[in-house]
Design a protein around this motif. Structure first.
Motif, PDB file in Angstrom:
ATOM      1  N   GLU A 179       0.862  -1.182   0.000  1.00 30.69           N
ATOM      2  CA  GLU A 179       0.000   0.000   0.000  1.00 30.69           C
ATOM      3  C   GLU A 179       0.895   1.228   0.000  1.00 30.69           C
ATOM      4  O   GLU A 179       1.850   1.323   0.769  1.00 30.69           O
ATOM      5  N   ALA A 180       0.615   2.183  -0.890  1.00 28.15           N
ATOM      6  CA  ALA A 180       1.533   3.297  -1.143  1.00 28.15           C
ATOM      7  C   ALA A 180       1.850   4.109   0.104  1.00 28.15           C
ATOM      8  O   ALA A 180       3.019   4.415   0.378  1.00 28.15           O
ATOM      9  N   GLN A 181       0.836   4.469   0.875  1.00 27.26           N
ATOM     10  CA  GLN A 181       1.071   5.291   2.064  1.00 27.26           C
ATOM     11  C   GLN A 181       1.930   4.552   3.090  1.00 27.26           C
ATOM     12  O   GLN A 181       2.815   5.143   3.714  1.00 27.26           O
ATOM     13  N   ALA A 182       1.698   3.260   3.236  1.00 24.60           N
ATOM     14  CA  ALA A 182       2.470   2.470   4.196  1.00 24.60           C
ATOM     15  C   ALA A 182       3.929   2.362   3.767  1.00 24.60           C
ATOM     16  O   ALA A 182       4.846   2.487   4.590  1.00 24.60           O
ATOM     17  N   VAL A 183       4.163   2.139   2.470  1.00 25.86           N
ATOM     18  CA  VAL A 183       5.529   2.052   1.963  1.00 25.86           C
ATOM     19  C   VAL A 183       6.238   3.391   2.134  1.00 25.86           C
ATOM     20  O   VAL A 183       7.395   3.457   2.564  1.00 25.86           O
ATOM     21  N   ALA A 184       5.548   4.488   1.813  1.00 28.42           N
ATOM     22  CA  ALA A 184       6.142   5.819   1.950  1.00 28.42           C
ATOM     23  C   ALA A 184       6.515   6.111   3.401  1.00 28.42           C
ATOM     24  O   ALA A 184       7.595   6.647   3.686  1.00 28.42           O
ATOM     25  N   GLN A 185       5.640   5.759   4.306  1.00 30.60           N
ATOM     26  CA  GLN A 185       5.908   5.996   5.733  1.00 30.60           C
ATOM     27  C   GLN A 185       7.138   5.202   6.186  1.00 30.60           C
ATOM     28  O   GLN A 185       7.978   5.713   6.934  1.00 30.60           O
ATOM     29  N   TYR A 186       7.250   3.978   5.714  1.00 28.80           N
ATOM     30  CA  TYR A 186       8.411   3.168   6.088  1.00 28.80           C
ATOM     31  C   TYR A 186       9.697   3.758   5.507  1.00 28.80           C
ATOM     32  O   TYR A 186      10.719   3.842   6.196  1.00 28.80           O
ATOM     33  N   LEU A 187       9.656   4.187   4.257  1.00 25.55           N
ATOM     34  CA  LEU A 187      10.850   4.754   3.636  1.00 25.55           C
ATOM     35  C   LEU A 187      11.308   6.011   4.367  1.00 25.55           C
ATOM     36  O   LEU A 187      12.503   6.232   4.567  1.00 25.55           O
ATOM     37  N   ARG A 188      10.367   6.848   4.784  1.00 32.46           N
ATOM     38  CA  ARG A 188      10.721   8.092   5.468  1.00 32.46           C
ATOM     39  C   ARG A 188      11.141   7.878   6.919  1.00 32.46           C
ATOM     40  O   ARG A 188      11.561   8.827   7.590  1.00 32.46           O
ATOM     41  N   SER A 189      11.055   6.659   7.395  1.00 31.90           N
ATOM     42  CA  SER A 189      11.444   6.378   8.783  1.00 31.90           C
ATOM     43  C   SER A 189      12.956   6.340   8.954  1.00 31.90           C
ATOM     44  O   SER A 189      13.451   6.265  10.082  1.00 31.90           O
ATOM     45  N   GLY A 190      13.704   6.370   7.853  1.00 32.76           N
ATOM     46  CA  GLY A 190      15.157   6.289   7.936  1.00 32.76           C
ATOM     47  C   GLY A 190      15.672   4.863   7.969  1.00 32.76           C
ATOM     48  O   GLY A 190      16.866   4.635   8.210  1.00 32.76           O
ATOM     49  N   ALA A 191      14.800   3.895   7.730  1.00 28.57           N
ATOM     50  CA  ALA A 191      15.215   2.491   7.746  1.00 28.57           C
ATOM     51  C   ALA A 191      16.273   2.233   6.677  1.00 28.57           C
ATOM     52  O   ALA A 191      16.220   2.785   5.575  1.00 28.57           O
ATOM     53  N   MET A 192      17.238   1.395   7.012  1.00 28.61           N
ATOM     54  CA  MET A 192      18.316   1.075   6.078  1.00 28.61           C
ATOM     55  C   MET A 192      17.886  -0.072   5.175  1.00 28.61           C
ATOM     56  O   MET A 192      17.481  -1.135   5.650  1.00 28.61           O
ATOM     57  N   LEU A 193      17.976   0.149   3.883  1.00 23.60           N
ATOM     58  CA  LEU A 193      17.575  -0.834   2.892  1.00 23.60           C
ATOM     59  C   LEU A 193      18.824  -1.337   2.177  1.00 23.60           C
ATOM     60  O   LEU A 193      19.619  -0.552   1.657  1.00 23.60           O
ATOM     61  N   MET A 194      18.996  -2.645   2.141  1.00 17.61           N
ATOM     62  CA  MET A 194      20.190  -3.226   1.526  1.00 17.61           C
ATOM     63  C   MET A 194      19.963  -3.401   0.022  1.00 17.61           C
ATOM     64  O   MET A 194      19.015  -4.053  -0.406  1.00 17.61           O
ATOM     65  N   THR A 195      20.844  -2.789  -0.773  1.00 12.40           N
ATOM     66  CA  THR A 195      20.729  -2.860  -2.224  1.00 12.40           C
ATOM     67  C   THR A 195      22.080  -3.211  -2.837  1.00 12.40           C
ATOM     68  O   THR A 195      23.082  -3.331  -2.125  1.00 12.40           O
ATOM     69  N   GLU A 196      22.096  -3.324  -4.152  1.00 14.41           N
ATOM     70  CA  GLU A 196      23.324  -3.686  -4.855  1.00 14.41           C
ATOM     71  C   GLU A 196      24.387  -2.589  -4.807  1.00 14.41           C
ATOM     72  O   GLU A 196      25.546  -2.844  -5.123  1.00 14.41           O
ATOM     73  N   ILE A 197      24.020  -1.364  -4.451  1.00 12.85           N
ATOM     74  CA  ILE A 197      25.029  -0.307  -4.295  1.00 12.85           C
ATOM     75  C   ILE A 197      25.451  -0.153  -2.838  1.00 12.85           C
ATOM     76  O   ILE A 197      26.287   0.684  -2.516  1.00 12.85           O
ATOM     77  N   GLY A 198      24.857  -0.945  -1.965  1.00 11.97           N
ATOM     78  CA  GLY A 198      25.099  -0.810  -0.536  1.00 11.97           C
ATOM     79  C   GLY A 198      23.826  -0.369   0.162  1.00 11.97           C
ATOM     80  O   GLY A 198      22.750  -0.307  -0.444  1.00 11.97           O
ATOM     81  N   PRO A 199      23.909  -0.029   1.446  1.00  9.47           N
ATOM     82  CA  PRO A 199      22.711   0.382   2.183  1.00  9.47           C
ATOM     83  C   PRO A 199      22.207   1.747   1.739  1.00  9.47           C
ATOM     84  O   PRO A 199      22.997   2.661   1.499  1.00  9.47           O
ATOM     85  N   VAL A 200      20.893   1.879   1.602  1.00  8.11           N
ATOM     86  CA  VAL A 200      20.255   3.135   1.222  1.00  8.11           C
ATOM     87  C   VAL A 200      19.185   3.464   2.252  1.00  8.11           C
ATOM     88  O   VAL A 200      18.405   2.589   2.647  1.00  8.11           O
ATOM     89  N   ALA A 201      19.148   4.715   2.695  1.00  6.88           N
ATOM     90  CA  ALA A 201      18.099   5.181   3.600  1.00  6.88           C
ATOM     91  C   ALA A 201      17.631   6.542   3.115  1.00  6.88           C
ATOM     92  O   ALA A 201      18.364   7.258   2.421  1.00  6.88           O
ATOM     93  N   PHE A 202      16.411   6.910   3.468  1.00  6.11           N
ATOM     94  CA  PHE A 202      15.854   8.196   3.087  1.00  6.11           C
ATOM     95  C   PHE A 202      15.608   9.037   4.332  1.00  6.11           C
ATOM     96  O   PHE A 202      15.244   8.506   5.381  1.00  6.11           O
ATOM     97  N   ASP A 203      15.781  10.354   4.184  1.00  7.67           N
ATOM     98  CA  ASP A 203      15.477  11.237   5.307  1.00  7.67           C
ATOM     99  C   ASP A 203      14.008  11.639   5.252  1.00  7.67           C
ATOM    100  O   ASP A 203      13.246  11.165   4.395  1.00  7.67           O
ATOM    101  N   ALA A 204      13.604  12.517   6.149  1.00  6.08           N
ATOM    102  CA  ALA A 204      12.197  12.888   6.264  1.00  6.08           C
ATOM    103  C   ALA A 204      11.688  13.624   5.026  1.00  6.08           C
ATOM    104  O   ALA A 204      10.479  13.658   4.777  1.00  6.08           O
ATOM    105  N   GLN A 205      12.590  14.217   4.238  1.00  2.05           N
ATOM    106  CA  GLN A 205      12.176  14.912   3.018  1.00  2.05           C
ATOM    107  C   GLN A 205      12.088  13.983   1.818  1.00  2.05           C
ATOM    108  O   GLN A 205      11.551  14.372   0.779  1.00  2.05           O
ATOM    109  N   GLY A 206      12.643  12.785   1.946  1.00  2.00           N
ATOM    110  CA  GLY A 206      12.629  11.857   0.828  1.00  2.00           C
ATOM    111  C   GLY A 206      13.926  11.792   0.059  1.00  2.00           C
ATOM    112  O   GLY A 206      13.996  11.149  -0.994  1.00  2.00           O
TER     113      GLY A 206
END
Length: 381
Positions: free
Chosen positions: A324-351
């Protein structure tokens, strides 16, 4: 051994059994539609091709792992030609198709128009390339950026020029686009604030094959360094023509030139060109070429970050109750670290993605590769 006779049923019973089997079989989940919006035609089409390559590669790998929340990912391609006047019709079409998220748009100008329209339709937007700082500052809940901000790049390049070329002659040139001019102007401002005035400030028309008038102006100004705000095609042509004219001034530019088109146009002149890129933060981060190799991509940084944009959605999906879009957006803006092929990626409160600080790298060619690896080529930070 006695052979078991085949069972025979009346035709009406066979029809009933088939119907019951169809009812019992679980319905196939609807696919998740992901839009890819950018310049698929026009002067910036090579970058649109990179966006498609990156997202399609990510979708193939995600689908092989079972899709997003068990649903297959399908890609919907939209061509905005990097033209703000095309954005309304492009977004209307994607919204009408029922997309869950869009990877794009390519430029800051098109992204600024598209983001609120997607937000109103409850659609996520992840731009792999738009760099204007105001984009996320004024953006909505749905907007995320996987690109370096112009102000972060400008600090590095402007400080380098002011320090290394103090008392010398530096030119600032841009391609008149919102991206190129914005980046050049910010770099110029940093340089000027640190006490170095530019010897020449000029704009070019993108899409030309000959920038002889500019080269003559640079030679007449006797410049020691050139900062160029623009894209790979023009950067490569200008650099090659500088060298052909015997102008050995240092060439400095931004991340917009990180593309195979740069070396295709510049040829051997590409060697030693300086440009800004994100610095690895820790042992988990990968240099650019290593990341491209890990994903199987042949394009440049635009392909890589488009790939990562979709991977970010996959990683976030594992931490929300449903897709669900709102739930995914809220999780991304939480600063959670996401493991990707370039290394860990996190987003700040502005996106904005926390891709670490930025450095200035010298491009060095490697035998057998059409692209340039940044590893070990850091010049300044």
């Amino acid at each position: 051994m006695e052979r078991i006779a085949a069972l025979r049923f009346p035709a009406f019973i066979c029809v009933a059994l088939v119907a019951l089997a169809a009812i019992a079989k679980p319905a196939r989940a609807e696919p998740v539609l992901i839009g890819v919006a950018g310049p698929m035609s026009g002067p910036l089409a090579p970058y649109g091709a990179q966006m498609i390559e990156g997202v399609e590669h990510a979708a193939e790998q995600i689908n092989a792992r079972g899709g997003l929340g068990g649903r297959e990912v399908e890609i919907v391609i939209a061509d905005d030609v990097a033209d703000p006047t095309r954005v309304e019709s492009v977004t209307d079409d994607l919204i009408g198709r029922g997309i869950f998220a869009v990877i794009g748009h390519f430029t800051s100008g098109t992204s600024a128009i598209a983001a609120p329209r997607y937000a109103d339709a409850d659609i996520l937007m992840l731009t792999p390339t738009a760099t204007d700082p105001l984009l996320t500052q004024d953006g909505g809940w749905n907007l995320f950026r996987l690109a370096p901000r112009d102000d972060a790049q400008a600090q590095v390049s402007g400080r380098y020029l002011a320090t290394e070329y103090a008392g010398r002659r530096v030119a600032v040139v841009h391609d008149k686009s919102a991206f190129g001019k914005g980046l050049a102007d910010r770099t110029r401002q940093v340089m000027n604030d640190l006490g170095l005035e530019d010897a020449l400030y000029s704009g070019i028309d993108p899409g030309e094959s000959d920038y002889g008038a500019l080269i003559r102006s640079l030679a007449e100004a006797q410049i020691d360094a050139l900062y160029f705000g623009g894209m790979a095609e023009e950067a490569g042509i200008i650099l090659r023509q500088m060298r052909e004219a015997g102008l050995e001034a240092t060439f400095v530019t931004g991340e917009g030139a990180i593309s195979p088109q740069f070396t295709e146009r510049a040829g051997d002149a590409a060697e030693g060109a300086l440009m800004t890129a994100a610095l690895p933060r820790d042992s988990y981060d990968r240099p650019l070429q290593e990341s491209l190799d890990a994903t199987g991509l042949e394009g440049g940084r635009t392909a890589l970050m488009s790939f990562v944009a979709l991977r970010v959605l996959e990683e976030a999906r594992d931490h929300v109750p449903e897709l669900e879009a709102q739930a995914v957006a809220q999780y991304l803006r939480s600063g959670a670290m996401l493991m990707t092929e370039i290394g860990p990626v996190a987003f700040d409160a502005q996106g904005d993605a926390s891709l670490g600080e930025y450095g200035l790298f010298a491009w060095r060619s490697e035998p057998g590769r059409d692209f340039i690896d940044f590893e070990g080529n850091l010049v300044a930070r």
